[in-house]
Design an enzyme around this catalytic site. Structure first.
Site, PDB file in Angstrom:
ATOM      1  N   GLU A  45      54.421  59.080 -39.033  1.00 17.69           N
ATOM      2  CA  GLU A  45      55.622  58.478 -38.849  1.00 17.69           C
ATOM      3  C   GLU A  45      56.070  57.110 -39.382  1.00 17.69           C
ATOM      4  OE1 GLU A  45      58.688  57.954 -35.275  1.00 17.69           O
ATOM      5  OE2 GLU A  45      56.758  58.047 -34.784  1.00 17.69           O
ATOM      6  N   CYS A 241      59.861  59.858 -32.902  1.00 14.75           N
ATOM      7  CA  CYS A 241      61.166  59.360 -32.254  1.00 14.75           C
ATOM      8  C   CYS A 241      61.953  59.149 -33.233  1.00 14.75           C
ATOM      9  CB  CYS A 241      60.906  58.097 -31.553  1.00 14.75           C
ATOM     10  SG  CYS A 241      59.940  58.109 -30.094  1.00 14.75           S
ATOM     11  N   ASN A 372      61.175  66.553 -30.731  1.00 18.89           N
ATOM     12  CA  ASN A 372      60.010  65.693 -30.651  1.00 18.89           C
ATOM     13  C   ASN A 372      59.441  65.395 -29.118  1.00 18.89           C
ATOM     14  OD1 ASN A 372      58.162  63.730 -31.395  1.00 18.89           O
ATOM     15  ND2 ASN A 372      59.562  62.310 -30.507  1.00 18.89           N
ATOM     16  N   GLU A 373      60.185  64.542 -28.510  1.00 23.33           N
ATOM     17  CA  GLU A 373      59.557  64.250 -27.302  1.00 23.33           C
ATOM     18  C   GLU A 373      60.578  64.419 -26.297  1.00 23.33           C
ATOM     19  OE1 GLU A 373      56.102  60.835 -26.824  1.00 23.33           O
ATOM     20  OE2 GLU A 373      57.963  59.994 -26.819  1.00 23.33           O
TER      21      GLU A 373
END
Length: 655
Positions: A45, A241, A372-373
Site C-alpha cells: 500500500e 484504504c 477493501n475493508e
C-alpha cells in the site's frame, strides 16, 4: 507449612520436567492439507512514502507541478527579481491528466536563475552511480538552455550534466546523464536556466541508472530485492484504504495509472492528513508506479497478482460515501476491463494497451478483490452485483471479499455469516492486535468449516502499544507472537490459503503508520524481525501439512510452545517450525514417524533474541536475523534445544 511448600515446589518442578519431556511426534507420512503456492504473500500500500519516495525510484518530488501548491517541493533561485520569472500555466481543457506546466522567462543572459527540488526528504545519491535526467519542454521565443546539478546539504556539487538547448515549438522529451562523485543521504537537484527568452517545461525527472532490472521509470532495486528474497506467493496491490479514498473522487482508479507516465493523473494521497500526529501535506500519488508496473513486479518476483478494486464505496471511517447501486456500471466495467488488461488477447482494447506498454503475453490474473475493508448491508448489496457480473464473464476468477476491519464483533459476524451463506470464494480477515492476541489465537482456524469459503489473512501485525499509536515498534516480541500465530495458519492450510503482513514499507522520515515490515531511508533499507519471520515461513513453505503433536495435542500455546510441520515433495524434505515464546530454555525430543530414510543431519535456522524489545534499525539491520546451524538426526529422532524467545525452522532430508 514450610515442608508443604517444599513438597509442592518439588511436585511442580517434576510436572514441569514431565511436560518438557513429552516428545514432539511428527507423522511425516500422513500428508493432510495441500499448501497453495499463494500461502505466504505480501501486501503493498502507498502509505509511509511506500511508492513515491520509496519503491518508485523517481527522485524529483512534484515533477509535473500537479500538487495543490504547484511549486511545492521546488524553490526558485535567482540573482535578482529582474533576472527572470516562473509562471505556472494550466491547460486543463486540452490535457486533463497533466494540465500544469511552468513557463520560464529569462530577461537577461547574466545572473543565476533556476529551481531547486528537495526530493522526498532529500535525495539519496550514490558515488559513481549514473543519473538519468529527462524533461518535457518546448521553446517559445529566444534561446533557453538548461543544465542540472546534484548538490549536498552544504551546496557542494556532487554531479553535473551538460547543457541542453530547448528548440522547436512542439513538446518533446530531452535527456541527459551524468555520474555522482560522492554519496549523500539528502541531496537536492538544481535546474539552471540560461540564455534569454521564454520556454515551457514539464515532467522534470531524475532516476538512478541502476533501478530494478535497469528499467527506465523503474523501481528501487534494494527494496525490490527484499521482496524477492521473501519468495512471496502473491502480491496484493495497490493497497487497502487507499483503494477506497477518503471520498469517491479520490478513490484509486487503475485506468488512470497505465499508459505513458506523463499522461497519468496525479492525485493527493489519502494518507496526506489522515493522522494528526503524522500529517504529510506533500504526500501525493504520481502513479509512475501504476497497475502495469504492479503486474510486472509480481511477475518479476514470481508472485501471483492480486489487485483490489473499489466497489463503489469510499472509506467508511472517513466520508462513508457510496455510489447508488443503479450507478455502479463504471465500477463494474473497471473490474471487467482490468481482467482484459491482465489476460486479454492483444486484439482486445485493453490487451492491446498491455502489449503497447511492452508485455504482449498475459499476466495470468486469477484473483481479484472486491472492495477493501468495507462492512454492513451496503457492502453485501454491492458484492452481489459485482460477483454476478464478474463470474458471468470470467467464472474462473476467484474473488476476495471483505469481513470488515476487525476479526470479531458485530461487523465481522454479520459479514462472515452473510458471505458464507452466499458461498463467497475467499473471505479477507484483518487483525491489528496486541502480541498476546496472536499467541492466544493460534488455534483460531482449527474449528472453521472445511467446506465453507477459504480465508485470506489479508492484513495483520502485532502492535506493541495500540493500534494507530505512533509509539508502536517492530520489536521481537511482536514478531515472535506473529510466528506463533502463523503456525496455526499453516496447520490450517486447508482453510487459510493466503496471508500477508501489513503495511509493507515505511520511510524513516516520512511514515504515518507503524509497525511496518521493511524500513528504509533514501539510501539504505532493512527488514524488521517481523520481516524475517515472514521470510522464514515463505521460504520454507512446503507442499503438504503433516501432523505434529505432543501428548496427542497440537502445540498451540501450551507451555508457550507452538509448532507446525510440512513436507516438501519437490525437495524431499520435512520442515518443522517451532516457537518458544517463554523466557526459559526448552529441551525437546522430536520423533519422526516415517518409513522414509532420514538424513543424519538436519539444517536448523534460528531467529532469536533474549530481549523481547529488541529491534532492527538502519544502523543495526541484523540485530534480530536468522542464524543457521546443524543438528544430529539419530534414526528417527533428534534432540533440539529451543532458546528463550526463539523461532526455529528445522529441515530434514527424507530419502
Amino acid at each position: 507449612m514450610k515442608m508443604i511448600k517444599i513438597i509442592l515446589s518439588a511436585v511442580l518442578s517434576f510436572c514441569a520436567c514431565m511436560v518438557q519431556a513429552q516428545p514432539l511426534i511428527v507423522k511425516a507420512d500422513k500428508p493432510a492439507a495441500t499448501i497453495r503456492p499463494t500461502m505466504w504473500g505480501i501486501f503493498f500500500e502507498d502509505i509511509n512514502l511506500a511508492a513515491d519516495g520509496g519503491l518508485y525510484a523517481e527522485l524529483v518530488k512534484n515533477r509535473s507541478f500537479e500538487f495543490f501548491n504547484p511549486l511545492m517541493g521546488w524553490a526558485i533561485q535567482q540573482a535578482t527579481p529582474a533576472t527572470g520569472s516562473i509562471l505556472v500555466t494550466n491547460r486543463l481543457e486540452t490535457d486533463s491528466a497533466n494540465p500544469r506546466y511552468i513557463r520560464v522567462t529569462r530577461n537577461t543572459t547574466t545572473g543565476k536563475f533556476g529551481l531547486t527540488n528537495e526530493g522526498f526528504r532529500g535525495m539519496g545519491i550514490k558515488q559513481n552511480e549514473q543519473y538519468n535526467f529527462t524533461v518535457w519542454a518546448k521553446n517559445e521565443t529566444g534561446s533557453i538552455t538548461l543544465h542540472v546539478q546534484l548538490i549536498d546539504s552544504t551546496g557542494k556539487v556532487l554531479g553535473e550534466s551538460q547543457s541542453i538547448t530547448i528548440s522547436g515549438n512542439d513538446w518533446k522529451q530531452y535527456k541527459t546523464s551524468f555520474a555522482a562523485g560522492a554519496t549523500e543521504l539528502k541531496a537536492k537537484l538544481n535546474v539552471w536556466f540560461e540564455g534569454q527568452g521564454v520556454a515551457d517545461f514539464d515532467m522534470i525527472s531524475l532516476f538512478p541508472q541502476h533501478t530494478w532490472k535497469e528499467r527506465p521509470n523503474g523501481l528501487r532495486a534494494d527494496l525490490v530485492q527484499l521482496l524477492a528474497d521473501m519468495k512471496p506467493g502473491f502480491i496484493r496491490f495497490p493497497g487497502g484504504c487507499i483503494v477506497e479514498g477518503r471520498d469517491l473522487a479520490n478513490r484509486y482508479q487503475w485506468k488512470k495509472t497505465v499508459g505513458p507516465v506523463e499522461e497519468r493523473k496525479v492525485i493527493v494521497n489519502r494518507w496526506n492528513t489522515e493522522f494528526a500526529h503524522r500529517q504529510t501535506p506533500d504526500y501525493f500519488q504520481s502513479f509512475g508506479l501504476g497497475f502495469y508496473e504492479y503486474f510486472q513486479l509480481a511477475e518479476d518476483i514470481g508472485a501471483s497478482p492480486l489487485p483490489i478494486l473499489n466497489c463503489g464505496m469510499a472509506c467508511q471511517f472517513n466520508s462513508a460515501e457510496v455510489v447508488d447501486t443503479t450507478q455502479l456500471h463504471p465500477y463494474i466495467q473497471d473490474a471487467l476491463d482490468l481482467i482484459e488488461f491482465a489476460n486479454g488477447d492483444v486484439s482486445t482494447k485493453w490487451g492491446h494497451l498491455r502489449a503497447a506498454m511492452g508485455h504482449p503475453a498475459p499476466f495470468n490474473l486469477k484473483l481479484m478483490g472486491v472492495g477493501n475493508e468495507q462492512w454492513g448491508p451496503q457492502y453485501v448489496e454491492r458484492y452481489k452485483i459485482f460477483t454476478k457480473a464478474i463470474k458471468s464473464k470470467y467464472p474462473d476468477i476467484e474473488l476476495v471479499n471483505s469481513t470488515g476491519p476487525d476479526p470479531d464483533g458485530e461487523k465481522f459476524d454479520f459479514l462472515n455469516d452473510t458471505l458464507r451463506a452466499l458461498h463467497a470464494d475467499i473471505l479477507d480477515e484483518h487483525y491489528y492486535r496486541p502480541a498476546s492476541w496472536f499467541q492466544n489465537n493460534a488455534g483460531r482456524y482449527d474449528n472453521y468449516d472445511r467446506n465453507g469459503p477459504k480465508i485470506f489473512a489479508g492484513e495483520y501485525a502485532a502492535h506493541s502499544v495500540s493500534t494507530v499509536s505512533p509509539l508502536n515498534k517492530n520489536n521481537w516480541l511482536c514478531a515472535l507472537s506473529e510466528a506463533a500465530f502463523m503456525t496455526g495458519l499453516e496447520r490450517n492450510a486447508d482453510v487459510v490459503i493466503m496471508t500477508s503482513y501489513a503495511p509493507l514499507f515505511a520511510h524513516v522520515d516520512g511514515w504515518q503508520w507503524t509497525p511496518d515490515l521493511i524500513w528504509f531511508n533514501n539510501l539504505y533499507s532493512y527488514g524488521t524481525p517481523d520481516y524475517y519471520v515472514q521470510q522464514l515461513f515463505a521460504c520454507n513453505k512446503g507442499t503438504n501439512v503433516v501432523p505434529v503433536t505432543s501428548n496427542n495435542e497440537a502445540l498451540k500455546g501450551k507451555d508457550s510452545l507452538y509448532a507446525s510441520a510440512v513436507t516438501d515433495a519437490a525437495a524431499n524434505e520435512l520442515i518443522l517450525k517451532i516457537v518458544n515464546a517463554s523466557a526459559g530454555t526448552v529441551s525437546k525430543q522430536i520423533s519422526i514417524d516415517s518409513k522414509k530414510k532420514l538424513s543424519a543431519k538436519a539444517m536448523v535456522i534460528t531467529l532469536q533474541n533474549n530481549d523481547p524489545d529488541a529491534v532492527n534499525s538502519i544502523e543495526s539491520p541484523q540485530n534480530v536475523s536468522p542464524q543457521t546451524s546443524e543438528a544430529d538426526v539419530k534414526g528417527r529422532r533428534l534432540n533440539i534445544i529451543l532458546s528463550p524467545y526463539s523461532f526455529t525452522v528445522i529441515r530434514i532430508k527424507m530419502q
